[in-house]
Design a protein around this motif. Structure first.
Motif, PDB file in Angstrom:
ATOM      1  N   LEU A  25      18.829  28.550  24.451  1.00 37.51           N
ATOM      2  CA  LEU A  25      18.544  27.117  24.254  1.00 37.51           C
ATOM      3  C   LEU A  25      17.211  26.898  23.392  1.00 37.51           C
ATOM      4  O   LEU A  25      17.490  25.767  22.716  1.00 37.51           O
ATOM      5  CB  LEU A  25      18.169  26.547  25.843  1.00 37.51           C
ATOM      6  CG  LEU A  25      18.145  25.139  25.955  1.00 37.51           C
ATOM      7  CD1 LEU A  25      19.442  24.322  25.666  1.00 37.51           C
ATOM      8  CD2 LEU A  25      17.603  24.905  27.198  1.00 37.51           C
ATOM      9  N   ASP A  26      16.162  27.626  23.361  1.00 39.25           N
ATOM     10  CA  ASP A  26      14.817  27.222  22.699  1.00 39.25           C
ATOM     11  C   ASP A  26      14.640  25.893  22.739  1.00 39.25           C
ATOM     12  O   ASP A  26      14.567  25.160  21.815  1.00 39.25           O
ATOM     13  CB  ASP A  26      15.176  27.658  21.169  1.00 39.25           C
ATOM     14  CG  ASP A  26      13.951  27.825  20.407  1.00 39.25           C
ATOM     15  OD1 ASP A  26      12.769  27.756  20.838  1.00 39.25           O
ATOM     16  OD2 ASP A  26      14.127  27.430  18.991  1.00 39.25           O
ATOM     17  N   LEU A  27      14.361  25.394  23.759  1.00 44.18           N
ATOM     18  CA  LEU A  27      13.971  24.061  24.248  1.00 44.18           C
ATOM     19  C   LEU A  27      12.749  23.557  23.428  1.00 44.18           C
ATOM     20  O   LEU A  27      11.915  24.358  23.277  1.00 44.18           O
ATOM     21  CB  LEU A  27      13.687  23.936  25.697  1.00 44.18           C
ATOM     22  CG  LEU A  27      13.522  22.557  26.325  1.00 44.18           C
ATOM     23  CD1 LEU A  27      14.866  21.899  26.311  1.00 44.18           C
ATOM     24  CD2 LEU A  27      13.130  22.646  27.795  1.00 44.18           C
ATOM     25  N   ARG A  28      12.882  22.448  22.803  1.00 43.00           N
ATOM     26  CA  ARG A  28      11.713  21.977  22.243  1.00 43.00           C
ATOM     27  C   ARG A  28      11.268  20.274  22.475  1.00 43.00           C
ATOM     28  O   ARG A  28      12.116  19.736  23.094  1.00 43.00           O
ATOM     29  CB  ARG A  28      12.355  21.667  20.603  1.00 43.00           C
ATOM     30  CG  ARG A  28      12.896  23.080  19.997  1.00 43.00           C
ATOM     31  CD  ARG A  28      11.670  24.021  19.653  1.00 43.00           C
ATOM     32  NE  ARG A  28      12.092  25.029  18.974  1.00 43.00           N
ATOM     33  CZ  ARG A  28      12.266  25.245  17.691  1.00 43.00           C
ATOM     34  NH1 ARG A  28      11.799  24.313  16.831  1.00 43.00           N
ATOM     35  NH2 ARG A  28      12.693  26.217  17.098  1.00 43.00           N
ATOM     36  N   ALA A  29      10.233  20.232  22.452  1.00 40.74           N
ATOM     37  CA  ALA A  29       9.666  18.835  22.855  1.00 40.74           C
ATOM     38  C   ALA A  29       9.403  17.953  21.632  1.00 40.74           C
ATOM     39  O   ALA A  29       8.549  18.693  20.783  1.00 40.74           O
ATOM     40  CB  ALA A  29       8.350  18.999  23.903  1.00 40.74           C
ATOM     41  N   VAL A  30       9.902  16.717  21.437  1.00 46.79           N
ATOM     42  CA  VAL A  30       9.566  15.911  20.379  1.00 46.79           C
ATOM     43  C   VAL A  30       9.219  14.676  20.822  1.00 46.79           C
ATOM     44  O   VAL A  30       9.463  14.093  21.878  1.00 46.79           O
ATOM     45  CB  VAL A  30      10.608  15.858  19.361  1.00 46.79           C
ATOM     46  CG1 VAL A  30      11.017  17.402  18.858  1.00 46.79           C
ATOM     47  CG2 VAL A  30      12.065  15.232  20.073  1.00 46.79           C
ATOM     48  N   CYS A  31       8.683  13.741  19.824  1.00 48.46           N
ATOM     49  CA  CYS A  31       8.455  12.259  20.343  1.00 48.46           C
ATOM     50  C   CYS A  31       9.936  11.573  20.395  1.00 48.46           C
ATOM     51  O   CYS A  31      11.064  12.169  19.783  1.00 48.46           O
ATOM     52  CB  CYS A  31       7.562  11.673  19.409  1.00 48.46           C
ATOM     53  SG  CYS A  31       8.385  10.984  17.670  1.00 48.46           S
ATOM     54  N   VAL A  32      10.108  10.321  20.941  1.00 42.65           N
ATOM     55  CA  VAL A  32      11.260   9.702  20.900  1.00 42.65           C
ATOM     56  C   VAL A  32      11.932   9.467  19.605  1.00 42.65           C
ATOM     57  O   VAL A  32      13.030   9.422  19.617  1.00 42.65           O
ATOM     58  CB  VAL A  32      11.220   8.636  22.103  1.00 42.65           C
ATOM     59  CG1 VAL A  32      10.908   9.369  23.578  1.00 42.65           C
ATOM     60  CG2 VAL A  32      10.185   7.634  21.591  1.00 42.65           C
ATOM     61  N   ARG A  33      10.996   9.187  18.901  1.00 46.21           N
ATOM     62  CA  ARG A  33      11.686   8.512  17.563  1.00 46.21           C
ATOM     63  C   ARG A  33      12.302  10.001  17.007  1.00 46.21           C
ATOM     64  O   ARG A  33      13.219   9.623  16.101  1.00 46.21           O
ATOM     65  CB  ARG A  33      10.507   7.893  16.653  1.00 46.21           C
ATOM     66  CG  ARG A  33      10.330   6.379  17.405  1.00 46.21           C
ATOM     67  CD  ARG A  33       9.264   5.464  16.577  1.00 46.21           C
ATOM     68  NE  ARG A  33       9.673   5.488  15.266  1.00 46.21           N
ATOM     69  CZ  ARG A  33       9.037   5.011  14.333  1.00 46.21           C
ATOM     70  NH1 ARG A  33       7.765   4.770  14.630  1.00 46.21           N
ATOM     71  NH2 ARG A  33       9.629   4.606  13.019  1.00 46.21           N
ATOM     72  N   CYS A  34      11.541  11.056  16.780  1.00 41.93           N
ATOM     73  CA  CYS A  34      11.999  12.165  16.108  1.00 41.93           C
ATOM     74  C   CYS A  34      13.299  12.701  16.887  1.00 41.93           C
ATOM     75  O   CYS A  34      14.485  12.880  16.132  1.00 41.93           O
ATOM     76  CB  CYS A  34      11.063  13.325  16.284  1.00 41.93           C
ATOM     77  SG  CYS A  34       9.628  13.311  15.061  1.00 41.93           S
ATOM     78  N   TRP A  35      13.320  12.398  18.136  1.00 37.35           N
ATOM     79  CA  TRP A  35      14.684  12.645  19.090  1.00 37.35           C
ATOM     80  C   TRP A  35      15.913  11.936  18.553  1.00 37.35           C
ATOM     81  O   TRP A  35      16.732  12.313  18.336  1.00 37.35           O
ATOM     82  CB  TRP A  35      14.548  12.663  20.545  1.00 37.35           C
ATOM     83  CG  TRP A  35      15.491  12.752  21.573  1.00 37.35           C
ATOM     84  CD1 TRP A  35      15.516  13.996  22.249  1.00 37.35           C
ATOM     85  CD2 TRP A  35      16.620  12.141  21.829  1.00 37.35           C
ATOM     86  NE1 TRP A  35      16.817  13.829  22.952  1.00 37.35           N
ATOM     87  CE2 TRP A  35      17.488  12.709  22.917  1.00 37.35           C
ATOM     88  CE3 TRP A  35      17.212  10.800  21.582  1.00 37.35           C
ATOM     89  CZ2 TRP A  35      18.541  12.339  23.218  1.00 37.35           C
ATOM     90  CZ3 TRP A  35      18.416  10.260  22.006  1.00 37.35           C
ATOM     91  CH2 TRP A  35      19.184  11.056  23.036  1.00 37.35           C
ATOM     92  N   ASP A  36      15.374  10.381  18.393  1.00 42.25           N
ATOM     93  CA  ASP A  36      16.465   9.604  17.942  1.00 42.25           C
ATOM     94  C   ASP A  36      17.341   9.877  16.551  1.00 42.25           C
ATOM     95  O   ASP A  36      18.167   9.935  16.277  1.00 42.25           O
ATOM     96  CB  ASP A  36      15.868   8.144  17.639  1.00 42.25           C
ATOM     97  CG  ASP A  36      15.574   7.399  19.118  1.00 42.25           C
ATOM     98  OD1 ASP A  36      16.316   7.798  20.241  1.00 42.25           O
ATOM     99  OD2 ASP A  36      14.833   6.607  19.003  1.00 42.25           O
ATOM    100  N   ASP A  37      16.246  10.425  15.662  1.00 42.70           N
ATOM    101  CA  ASP A  37      16.575  10.978  14.296  1.00 42.70           C
ATOM    102  C   ASP A  37      17.391  12.051  14.243  1.00 42.70           C
ATOM    103  O   ASP A  37      18.325  12.233  13.697  1.00 42.70           O
ATOM    104  CB  ASP A  37      15.313  11.127  13.341  1.00 42.70           C
ATOM    105  CG  ASP A  37      14.437   9.662  12.971  1.00 42.70           C
ATOM    106  OD1 ASP A  37      14.890   8.700  13.043  1.00 42.70           O
ATOM    107  OD2 ASP A  37      13.327   9.993  12.647  1.00 42.70           O
ATOM    108  N   ILE A  38      16.953  13.220  14.918  1.00 47.94           N
ATOM    109  CA  ILE A  38      17.465  14.401  15.147  1.00 47.94           C
ATOM    110  C   ILE A  38      18.927  14.392  15.899  1.00 47.94           C
ATOM    111  O   ILE A  38      19.862  14.946  15.373  1.00 47.94           O
ATOM    112  CB  ILE A  38      16.691  15.493  15.948  1.00 47.94           C
ATOM    113  CG1 ILE A  38      15.322  15.673  15.262  1.00 47.94           C
ATOM    114  CG2 ILE A  38      17.434  16.663  16.453  1.00 47.94           C
ATOM    115  CD1 ILE A  38      14.388  16.536  15.958  1.00 47.94           C
ATOM    116  N   VAL A  39      19.057  13.480  17.086  1.00 48.03           N
ATOM    117  CA  VAL A  39      20.339  13.455  17.559  1.00 48.03           C
ATOM    118  C   VAL A  39      21.315  12.636  16.589  1.00 48.03           C
ATOM    119  O   VAL A  39      22.439  13.101  16.464  1.00 48.03           O
ATOM    120  CB  VAL A  39      20.278  12.732  19.027  1.00 48.03           C
ATOM    121  CG1 VAL A  39      21.304  12.020  19.508  1.00 48.03           C
ATOM    122  CG2 VAL A  39      19.585  13.668  19.781  1.00 48.03           C
TER     123      VAL A  39
END
Length: 90
Positions: free
Chosen positions: A71-85
């Motif tokens: 899984l290699d869980l990563r924490a990111v900001c919500v705007r980065c999450w939006d871009d990555i998803v």
């Protein structure tokens, strides 16, 4: 009163943390996205993982040591999450 956690992003500033698998974080081409159905607070994001991590989850029937191995869980900001998803949608 609950304490709000934040993550500091060099590009977007402080925001609540959002979590995703390392495959989504590191991808250069779409790997497919699955998101958690857990309820989240307004402004937060659900957990997200790739189709490969989802196959491990389905095989195990739950998140455990085996399904989380890659899984290699990563924490990111919500705007980065939006871009990555968005980048990983098929």
């Amino acid at each position: 009163m609950s304490e709000q956690r934040t993550i500091a992003c060099g590009e977007h500033g402080a925001s609540p943390p959002a979590f995703l698998c390392g495959h989504l974080f590191d991808s250069v081409s779409p790997v497919g996205v699955v998101t958690s159905t857990d309820a989240v607070e307004p402004g937060d994001r659900p957990g997200a993982w790739c189709e490969s991590c989802d196959a491990a989850l389905v095989q195990q029937g739950e998140w455990n040591d085996e399904s989380e191995r890659d899984l290699d869980l990563r924490a990111v900001c919500v705007r980065c999450w939006d871009d990555i998803v968005a980048r990983n949608q098929r």
